[in-house]
Design an enzyme around this catalytic site. Structure first.
Site, PDB file in Angstrom:
ATOM      1  N   SER A  94       0.666  -1.262  -0.469  1.00  0.00           N
ATOM      2  CA  SER A  94       0.144  -0.421   0.025  1.00  0.00           C
ATOM      3  C   SER A  94       1.322   1.148  -0.114  1.00  0.00           C
ATOM      4  O   SER A  94       1.947   1.876  -0.716  1.00  0.00           O
ATOM      5  CB  SER A  94      -1.255   0.448   1.384  1.00  0.00           C
ATOM      6  OG  SER A  94      -1.868   0.885   1.330  1.00  0.00           O
ATOM      7  N   ASP A 186      -1.406  14.853  12.825  1.00  0.00           N
ATOM      8  CA  ASP A 186      -1.274  16.081  12.401  1.00  0.00           C
ATOM      9  C   ASP A 186      -0.588  15.823  10.493  1.00  0.00           C
ATOM     10  O   ASP A 186      -1.161  16.478   9.814  1.00  0.00           O
ATOM     11  CB  ASP A 186      -1.359  16.975  13.279  1.00  0.00           C
ATOM     12  CG  ASP A 186      -1.756  17.361  13.675  1.00  0.00           C
ATOM     13  OD1 ASP A 186      -2.703  16.933  14.286  1.00  0.00           O
ATOM     14  OD2 ASP A 186      -1.357  17.795  15.120  1.00  0.00           O
ATOM     15  N   HIS A 245      -7.326  -5.816  -0.363  1.00  0.00           N
ATOM     16  CA  HIS A 245      -6.383  -5.305   0.255  1.00  0.00           C
ATOM     17  C   HIS A 245      -5.477  -5.587   1.390  1.00  0.00           C
ATOM     18  O   HIS A 245      -4.385  -5.415   0.756  1.00  0.00           O
ATOM     19  CB  HIS A 245      -6.717  -3.694   0.764  1.00  0.00           C
ATOM     20  CG  HIS A 245      -5.682  -2.604   0.460  1.00  0.00           C
ATOM     21  ND1 HIS A 245      -4.474  -2.390  -0.676  1.00  0.00           N
ATOM     22  CD2 HIS A 245      -5.274  -1.927   1.297  1.00  0.00           C
ATOM     23  CE1 HIS A 245      -4.068  -1.390  -0.789  1.00  0.00           C
ATOM     24  NE2 HIS A 245      -4.157  -1.404   0.525  1.00  0.00           N
TER      25      HIS A 245
END
Length: 267
Positions: A94, A186, A245
């Protein structure tokens, strides 16, 4: 940036290039522990040193504001130079697969062979990732003294039980009972367009390359193959049956046999 690593050593010394394993978004080297050991032992492919990394902003690696693929590839390059003698086979899943492709295209001298697990060098939709990040940020960590205590707070934002369990693997509870995410939420949120995208990197990696994907996944569809073959002309494709996946978690034995068999055939 030097990355944290978890290393699986073969039972006997090997002169083969090490195998570097690069996890996906929200993952860590620990997620790949069992697979690392299997590939290091020499049962399904020749024994070798296996180095699983924590990408920046994940696990026990340092945090950095830049979460782009050039930054991730630069970290991998530094780690391969320090831990692998300057050359390695690289397996990435991924997001880790995109970082590995970026590395192979820009620093091909460091990559002996490349394995991309259920990912292509193309842009994808968000796939709900921003909602997952916001769900994690919404957990009141002051009320959490064990992982299970955070699980109910994730349910609305992360309906899938297996995905909640996976995300909670990145929640650390310290000895004093305080909890913290081992993810720079963040930075990941700010760079989500980069993470689900592709930087448009040009070039060509001509080394042996395997694109292994879940048969039930749509991440490596027929429409991506022209782009893959343009950048990775030696690419071969294998589908793992009854897997999506998260093919290495859903069908670990088939995944190990596929990767190990390919490594053995191309050694």
């Amino acid at each position: 940036m030097r990355l944290n690593t978890i290393i699986a050593e073969p039972k006997t010394p090997s002169d083969l290039p090490p195998l570097v394993i690069v996890h996906g978004l929200y993952g860590s080297a620990k997620n790949w522990g069992a697979i690392s050991k299997r590939l290091a032992q020499g049962n399904v492919c020749p024994a070798r040193r296996v180095v699983a990394v924590d990408l920046r902003n994940h696990g026990d690696s340092p945090w950095g504001e830049d979460a782009s693929y050039p930054a991730l590839a630069s970290d991998l390059a530094e780690t391969i130079e320090a831990e692998c003698g300057g050359r390695a086979d690289v397996l990435g899943h991924s997001m880790g697969g995109k970082a590995s492709m970026q590395l192979a295209l820009t620093r091909p001298e460091l990559v002996n062979r490349l394995i991309a697990a259920d990912i292509a060098p193309v842009a994808y939709e968000n796939h709900g990732h921003l909602a997952y990040i916001r769900a994690m940020k919404g957990v009141d960590l002051s009320t959490v003294n064990r992982r299970a205590a955070a699980e109910p707070q994730l349910r609305d934002g992360v309906p899938d039980r297996a995905l909640r369990a996976f995300l909670l693997q990145s929640l650390a509870v310290e000895e004093d009972g305080t909890a913290r995410w081992k993810l720079n939420l963040d930075a990941l949120e700010a760079h989500m367009p980069d993470i689900v995208g592709w930087p448009g990197t040009e070039g060509e990696f001509t080394g042996p390359t395997l694109f292994v994907h879940g048969a039930n996944s749509d991440y490596v569809g027929p429409e991506a193959r022209p782009q893959i073959k343009r950048l990775f002309p030696a690419a071969r494709f294998v589908a793992v049956k009854e897997a999506g996946h998260w093919l290495h978690a859903e069908q670990p034995e088939a995944f190990v046999q596929t990767v190990g068999g390919w490594l053995k055939a191309t050694d």
